[in-house]
Scaffold this active site. Structure first.
Site, PDB file in Angstrom:
ATOM      1  N   HIS A 161      54.216  20.825  -0.895  1.00 43.61           N
ATOM      2  CA  HIS A 161      55.366  21.298  -0.621  1.00 43.61           C
ATOM      3  C   HIS A 161      55.396  22.845  -1.046  1.00 43.61           C
ATOM      4  O   HIS A 161      56.209  23.753  -0.480  1.00 43.61           O
ATOM      5  CB  HIS A 161      56.231  20.678  -1.766  1.00 43.61           C
ATOM      6  N   MET A 171      61.488  15.561  -1.407  1.00 43.79           N
ATOM      7  CA  MET A 171      62.047  14.359  -2.220  1.00 43.79           C
ATOM      8  C   MET A 171      61.744  14.551  -3.596  1.00 43.79           C
ATOM      9  O   MET A 171      61.465  13.779  -4.363  1.00 43.79           O
ATOM     10  CB  MET A 171      61.616  12.986  -1.660  1.00 43.79           C
TER      11      MET A 171
END
Ligand code: PAF
Length: 293
Positions: free
Chosen positions: A38, A31
């Protein structure tokens, strides 16, 4: 690196890679507001796959009415700059209408797995997650998709959806990335001030103590849960929302523990920020999947 906004273009680019070039695709769904957690997924995708796609999409359907969809951090320029350093091939950054056209009405509901733990305080959350991940998997059709163990229940829900609905993607779940203090890296850490950041490390300390207790032979879930709770609540800024020892696959709450894979899952408030973390016990040791192709 190309930034793609349209679902149709993403689909046709991916199709071409698969068919004409016979190359493998790795998808890292995010997101945005990218952090080291990430990036560890992107690194592994880069290592395993020929082509790496990172999706950046703040998914409205996984936010509850009291959760702040509008104010979720968005900075595609910054995310793009970070991903350039990681040699990502495509960023898929669609607008909400691209994923959810006006008359959208089909959702994926992963039964009982969506109900306990996070599902109890965030009804509808995993329906939103499963739905958007299904759309992303169908658009990109990756060989592998990468998720973090920090969102343990999300990983379990997605794996089950992939199995039940016969998606061809292999789901790769990678370990939680932590600060030196042990605090699990999360977009929500942005909401913690410096003192709260320090206090929040108590969550991992609680989980580590629980792991030790289990290793020493404690098999009563209540005792394990208690040590996590008391450790966390010894920190005045922290308050436990839940701590639960569950079967790592069915997420069923257990009272008497055995040697099966277990998940100790915690949600706790530090100040006003709600954080989650977990530890896996008796992990099934599985070699990292070899890259296809
Ligand atoms: O973990 C996340 O960031 C999101 O839940 C995901 C998997 C990208 C779906 O929106």
């Amino acid at each position: 690196m190309e930034i793609i906004n349209r679902r149709q273009r993403m689909g046709s680019v991916a199709r071409k890679i698969r068919r004409d070039q016979d190359r493998t695709i790795g998808l890292v769904p995010t997101m945005g507001a990218l952090h080291e957690g990430h990036l560890s997924l992107v690194r592994e995708a880069r290592r395993m796959c020929d082509v790496v796609v990172v999706s950046v999409f703040v998914n409205p359907t996984q936010f509850g009415p009291s959760e702040d969809y509008e104010h979720y951090p968005r900075d595609l320029t910054k995310d793009t700059a970070l991903l350039t350093d990681y040699n990502v091939d495509y960023i898929f950054a669609p607008a909400a209408e691209e994923i959810y056209p006006k008359d959208f009405c089909t959702y994926v509901n992963v039964g009982g797995l969506s109900k306990p733990l996070e599902g109890a305080t965030r009804p509808g959350h995993f329906r939103g997650v499963a739905t958007v991940v299904a759309i992303l998997l169908n658009t990109v059709r990756p060989d592998f998709a990468f998720f973090g163990q920090k969102d343990a229940q999300q990983a379990v829900v997605i794996k089950r959806m992939v199995r039940d609905l016969a998606f061809e993607t292999e789901i790769v779940v990678l370990p939680t990335v932590r600060e030196d203090s042990g605090l699990a890296i999360s977009s929500r850490n942005l909401y913690l001030n410096a003192e709260e950041q320090e206090s929040a490390a108590v969550i991992h300390r609680g989980l580590k103590q629980a792991k030790e207790l289990y290793k020493k032979g404690e098999r009563h879930a209540a005792k394990i849960e208690e040590i996590v709770r008391t450790t966390i609540e010894s920190e005045p800024r922290a308050r436990v929302d839940y701590v639960s020892v569950v079967d790592a696959e069915s997420l069923e709450r257990l009272e008497k523990l055995d040697e099966r894979p277990l998940l100790i899952a915690v949600a706790a408030y530090v100040g006003k920020t709600r954080l989650i973390d977990n530890v896996l016990l008796n992990k099934v040791k599985k070699d990292a999947p070899a890259s296809k192709g």
